[in-house]
Scaffold this motif. Structure first.
Motif, PDB file in Angstrom:
ATOM      1  N   UNK A  51      14.644  -2.941  12.523  1.00 19.90           N
ATOM      2  CA  UNK A  51      14.190  -2.097  13.635  1.00 19.90           C
ATOM      3  C   UNK A  51      14.863  -2.538  14.935  1.00 19.90           C
ATOM      4  N   UNK A  78       7.337  -3.891  18.445  1.00 13.51           N
ATOM      5  CA  UNK A  78       7.442  -3.174  17.170  1.00 13.51           C
ATOM      6  C   UNK A  78       8.800  -2.526  16.961  1.00 13.51           C
ATOM      7  N   UNK A 101      11.219   5.201  17.633  1.00 15.85           N
ATOM      8  CA  UNK A 101      10.259   6.309  17.680  1.00 15.85           C
ATOM      9  C   UNK A 101       9.960   6.704  19.125  1.00 15.85           C
ATOM     10  N   UNK A 122       0.823  -1.210   0.000  1.00 16.89           N
ATOM     11  CA  UNK A 122       0.000   0.000   0.000  1.00 16.89           C
ATOM     12  C   UNK A 122       0.861   1.265   0.000  1.00 16.89           C
ATOM     13  N   UNK A 123       2.084   1.198   0.536  1.00 15.65           N
ATOM     14  CA  UNK A 123       2.963   2.369   0.473  1.00 15.65           C
ATOM     15  C   UNK A 123       3.374   2.657  -0.976  1.00 15.65           C
ATOM     16  N   UNK A 156      10.432   2.574   9.429  1.00 11.38           N
ATOM     17  CA  UNK A 156       9.249   3.047  10.164  1.00 11.38           C
ATOM     18  C   UNK A 156       8.230   3.769   9.273  1.00 11.38           C
ATOM     19  N   UNK A 157       8.690   4.702   8.438  1.00 14.88           N
ATOM     20  CA  UNK A 157       7.740   5.513   7.662  1.00 14.88           C
ATOM     21  C   UNK A 157       7.254   4.817   6.389  1.00 14.88           C
ATOM     22  N   UNK A 167       4.536  -1.081   7.406  1.00 15.13           N
ATOM     23  CA  UNK A 167       3.728  -1.413   8.575  1.00 15.13           C
ATOM     24  C   UNK A 167       3.999  -2.834   9.063  1.00 15.13           C
ATOM     25  N   UNK A 168       4.971  -3.496   8.480  1.00 14.50           N
ATOM     26  CA  UNK A 168       5.244  -4.910   8.777  1.00 14.50           C
ATOM     27  C   UNK A 168       3.963  -5.751   8.668  1.00 14.50           C
ATOM     28  N   UNK A 172       2.081   6.008  -3.068  1.00  8.71           N
ATOM     29  CA  UNK A 172       3.161   6.991  -3.267  1.00  8.71           C
ATOM     30  C   UNK A 172       3.623   7.021  -4.728  1.00  8.71           C
ATOM     31  N   UNK A 196      16.140   4.458   9.446  1.00 11.43           N
ATOM     32  CA  UNK A 196      15.008   4.673  10.355  1.00 11.43           C
ATOM     33  C   UNK A 196      13.743   5.015   9.561  1.00 11.43           C
TER      34      UNK A 196
END
Lengths: 250, 154
Positions: free
Chosen positions: A110, A220, A121, A40-41, A83-84, A87-88, A45, A79
């Motif tokens: 992570x 996470x 985070x 979905x990323x 993370x950004x 969503x694993x 995007x 990082x």
């Protein structure tokens, strides 16, 4: 940058954790990009190639090969990627012809950032501190938790006068645990579960101390020590109260 | 969710009525893809709905809502990225025409409620237990003694 964050320490973190499965995945990925459309990323995007799942685990091989300069910029990029941009959710693994599980490898990256470079985070870091101090992510004391259950019942008294939320009852079928956001923000969730359990005559209980928060945010960022402590708290309660099963909210 | 499914499937819970508006269902990654409960999740949604409309890729192949992997507890730091990638979920929900979305996960529900605002989906996102507690037949012994004929759901 943390003193410990030198390339060798990072490689040493990865090595014992790269089991046969992970090693095979890292070698076998053909960069075929079949995983692209599953993400979905990537879709949201503008189909940027950087968003292709397989590209998000490149740091492991780069660090193992020792061919990159690891500075603040490199760690920042890592990082942001883990993370950004992920969503694993592990959806891409279902579409990969080799079953490569990018989500797990993002998790490993992570874990390296957290355990070696102390990068995570702020939201997860504060949750971990709260877990360690209070046993739940919302910094609730035992008193806060038990009070919430009691006023929750009082609030329902006019509608369901016999409604009961048994606390620390032994020999039950079900040990019920909640998300710590429920006593803090969504007490109606606890009320609804109680209505259902009372209506079906379930044999159940909630623990008054430790183990009632079923969230595990430490997981996470790969803080497995805290993660394990949380799971153990719940199962210790189940053992102590001789509950047959543990149920988590939803 | 599994427990609620089993209560309804075995008639330990009976419903006064099903949800009338069109419904659809989120498949939380950790409960469904990693947890193996796809079938019971959908069955439960079907048992509670008069007009259940599966979204595209319903079940194990469903998309993440954008709130997974710690994205919700990361708070404002993650929000722009989460909302952006959540467009995929928003489009999926909109395509079903559903007015109510069952969401058996606290992270997903926060993410989807946020998507509802940002993408103006006109939906309500609910946990299963909210619908069950409101639509089930409550046994008499749980109700106040003197006015058992009144509606207790408020």
């Amino acid at each position: 940058m943390s003193d410990k964050a030198d390339p060798q320490t990072m490689a040493d973190f990865f090595k014992p954790r790269l089991n046969a499965r992970f090693k095979t995945w890292l070698k076998i990925c053909a960069n075929c990009a079949l995983c692209a459309d599953t993400c979905h990323f990537y879709l949201a995007n503008d189909r940027k190639p950087e968003m292709i799942p397989a590209y998000k685990v490149r740091f492991i091989n780069e660090i193992l090969k020792g061919k990159v300069t690891i500075d603040d910029d490199y760690l920042k990029k890592m990082y942001e990627t883990v993370y950004y941009e992920c969503n694993m959710c592990r959806r891409c693994a279902l579409y990969c012809p080799f079953g490569i599980d990018i989500g797990l490898m993002v998790g490993l990256q992570r874990a390296m950032l957290h355990n070696v470079a102390d990068i995570q985070p702020a939201g997860l870091k504060s949750a971990i501190e709260s877990y360690k101090q209070f046993g739940n992510q919302m910094s609730l004391t035992q008193e806060d938790w038990v009070d919430t259950i009691e006023w929750t019942l009082e609030e329902m008294e006019d509608y369901y006068p016999t409604l009961d939320i048994p606390i620390d009852k032994e020999n039950v079928d079900l040990l019920y645990t909640v998300n710590a956001r429920e006593p803090k923000f969504y007490p109606q969730d606890i009320q609804e579960a109680a209505i259902i359990f009372n209506a079906v005559g379930e044999s159940w209980t909630v623990p008054s101390v430790d183990g009632w928060d079923d969230t595990n945010l430490a997981m996470f960022c790969g803080d497995l020590g805290t993660s394990k402590m949380l799971v153990e708290k719940t199962f210790k309660q189940a053992e102590k109260l001789k509950a047959k099963r543990v149920a988590i909210t939803e | 969710m599994e427990l609620y499914h089993d209560y309804l499937a075995s008639s330990r819970i009976k419903l006064k009525e099903k949800v009338k508006v069109p419904t659809t269902l989120q498949d939380p990654c950790n409960v469904i893809r990693s947890g193996g409960l796809a079938e019971k999740n959908q069955k439960l949604a079907e048992m509670l709905s008069e007009d259940f409309r599966p979204m595209e890729y319903q079940g194990n192949y469903n998309y993440c809502c954008g709130g997974g992997g710690g994205a919700i507890p990361m708070g404002p730091e993650m929000r722009p990225y989460r909302v952006k990638c959540g467009k995929v979920k928003a489009d999926q929900i909109r395509a079903t025409g559903a007015k109510l979305v069952f969401v058996p996960c606290h992270n997903c529900i926060d993410a989807i409620r946020d998507l509802n605002k940002v993408y103006d989906l006109g939906i309500k996102a609910v946990h299963f237990k909210e619908v069950i507690a409101h639509n089930m037949i409550i046994p008499d012994h749980m109700l106040p003694k003197n006015d058992q004929d009144q509606d207790k759901e408020g």
